[in-house]
Enzyme design. Structure first.
Site, PDB file in Angstrom:
ATOM      1  N   CYS A  49      -1.438   8.405   3.377  1.00 21.08           N
ATOM      2  CA  CYS A  49      -1.775   9.042   2.102  1.00 21.08           C
ATOM      3  C   CYS A  49      -2.573  10.334   2.347  1.00 21.08           C
ATOM      4  O   CYS A  49      -2.016  11.307   2.822  1.00 21.08           O
ATOM      5  CB  CYS A  49      -2.518   8.051   1.204  1.00 21.08           C
ATOM      6  SG  CYS A  49      -2.548   8.555  -0.544  1.00 21.08           S
TER       7      CYS A  49
ATOM      8  N   HIS B 264       0.813   2.858   1.332  1.00 20.29           N
ATOM      9  CA  HIS B 264      -0.331   2.305   2.046  1.00 20.29           C
ATOM     10  C   HIS B 264       0.042   1.011   2.780  1.00 20.29           C
ATOM     11  O   HIS B 264       0.106  -0.059   2.169  1.00 20.29           O
ATOM     12  CB  HIS B 264      -1.469   2.015   1.068  1.00 20.29           C
ATOM     13  CG  HIS B 264      -2.174   3.229   0.571  1.00 20.29           C
ATOM     14  ND1 HIS B 264      -3.346   3.698   1.132  1.00 20.29           N
ATOM     15  CD2 HIS B 264      -1.872   4.085  -0.435  1.00 20.29           C
ATOM     16  CE1 HIS B 264      -3.738   4.786   0.490  1.00 20.29           C
ATOM     17  NE2 HIS B 264      -2.855   5.041  -0.474  1.00 20.29           N
TER      18      HIS B 264
ATOM     19  N   GLU C 249      -1.880  -0.520   4.883  1.00 22.17           N
ATOM     20  CA  GLU C 249      -3.089  -1.341   5.018  1.00 22.17           C
ATOM     21  C   GLU C 249      -3.394  -2.154   3.764  1.00 22.17           C
ATOM     22  O   GLU C 249      -4.196  -3.088   3.810  1.00 22.17           O
ATOM     23  CB  GLU C 249      -4.284  -0.456   5.389  1.00 22.17           C
ATOM     24  CG  GLU C 249      -4.971   0.277   4.254  1.00 22.17           C
ATOM     25  CD  GLU C 249      -4.206   1.470   3.698  1.00 22.17           C
ATOM     26  OE1 GLU C 249      -4.707   2.087   2.750  1.00 22.17           O
ATOM     27  OE2 GLU C 249      -3.102   1.788   4.221  1.00 22.17           O
TER      28      GLU C 249
END
Length: 262
Positions: free
Chosen positions: A97, A225, A227
């Site tokens: 990002c 994302h 994560e």
């Protein structure tokens, strides 16, 4: 590296807000995260002490000028030579990002090296609004980076959260990226076919591009994302009876990063 967990640096500082999540994801994937303040990056010995580096998501400098550009110039001034050597040795560098925006502003994506005149950028979303939701993504099996080879799924679902995620590149750069296998993920329908139209493509990215790498595959950037989906309970539908996947879709990508660093 046999017998040792690879140490992967995770940048943090004013505006980064995903560094703790990213460190946790690296740990779950089998690596050893170590937080590095962006102001201290130039004082680190990256090649000696780290086997990988992640620039996580956030809103560095408040995105007041252009997403990532201020931090990109800060990193170039303080640690440009180290980053060049680190990338030149084939060590993995991942931007997620805002981190992808920073690597693009540095010129490290899509070319793989720091350049003052980048050939691609991440522009404001075509929708004109901040997009924060889950999207389907087609995994490119012809990708040069090993990051796209560790998941068994041809279609994955991951969250996005950005106001400037629209990948733009001139036709020559885009054609070179296609030929070099630099495209990792594309915004898609539920079958994995690339989609240019909103809402499946949340930002209007050229060629529905969501994640890319440099030609050598070791410098990588993703707007989705990884994560934020390393545990099944992070998915909004995890309690539903029809929700059935073997593992969270972000975890294989983080595991691939750790393997690249090993």
């Amino acid at each position: 590296m046999s017998g040792r967990l690879p140490t992967i640096g995770v940048l943090y500082g004013e505006g980064f807000n995903c560094n703790v999540e990213t460190g946790t994801a690296i740990h779950l994937a089998g690596g050893r995260p170590r937080q590095i303040h962006v102001n201290e990056l130039g004082n680190q010995s990256l090649v000696r002490d780290y086997q990988g580096l992640v620039l996580p998501g956030g809103f560095t400098k408040g995105d007041a000028v252009r997403a990532g550009i201020v931090v990109a110039r800060q990193i170039e001034a303080g640690a440009g030579d180290q980053l060049r050597r680190f990338a030149g040795l084939g060590r993995p560098i991942l931007g997620i990002c805002n981190g992808f925006q920073i690597l693009s502003a540095l010129g490290m994506l899509p070319g793989g090296k720091i350049e003052r005149r980048p050939t691609a950028t991440l522009a404001h979303n075509a929708s004109g609004v901040f997009e924060c939701r889950w999207v389907d993504l087609g995994v490119r099996r012809d990708a040069a980076s090993r990051l796209a080879l560790f998941t068994v799924d041809n279609v994955v679902t991951l969250p996005v959260a950005h106001g400037e995620g629209r990948f733009r590149a001139n036709p020559e750069t885009l054609q070179n990226m296609k030929e070099n296998g630099q495209i990792l993920l594309q915004y898609s329908d539920s079958y994995g076919w690339p989609v240019s139209d909103y809402p499946n493509n949340p930002n209007g990215a050229d060629y529905a591009i969501a994640a890319i790498s440099c030609p050598n595959g070791n410098v990588m950037g993703s707007m989705p994302h990884f994560e934020r989906f390393v545990d099944l309970e992070q998915h909004p539908n995890w309690r539903r009876p029809d929700f059935s996947i073997p593992e969270a879709h972000g975890l294989p990508f983080m595991r691939a990063l750790v393997q690249m660093a090993s």
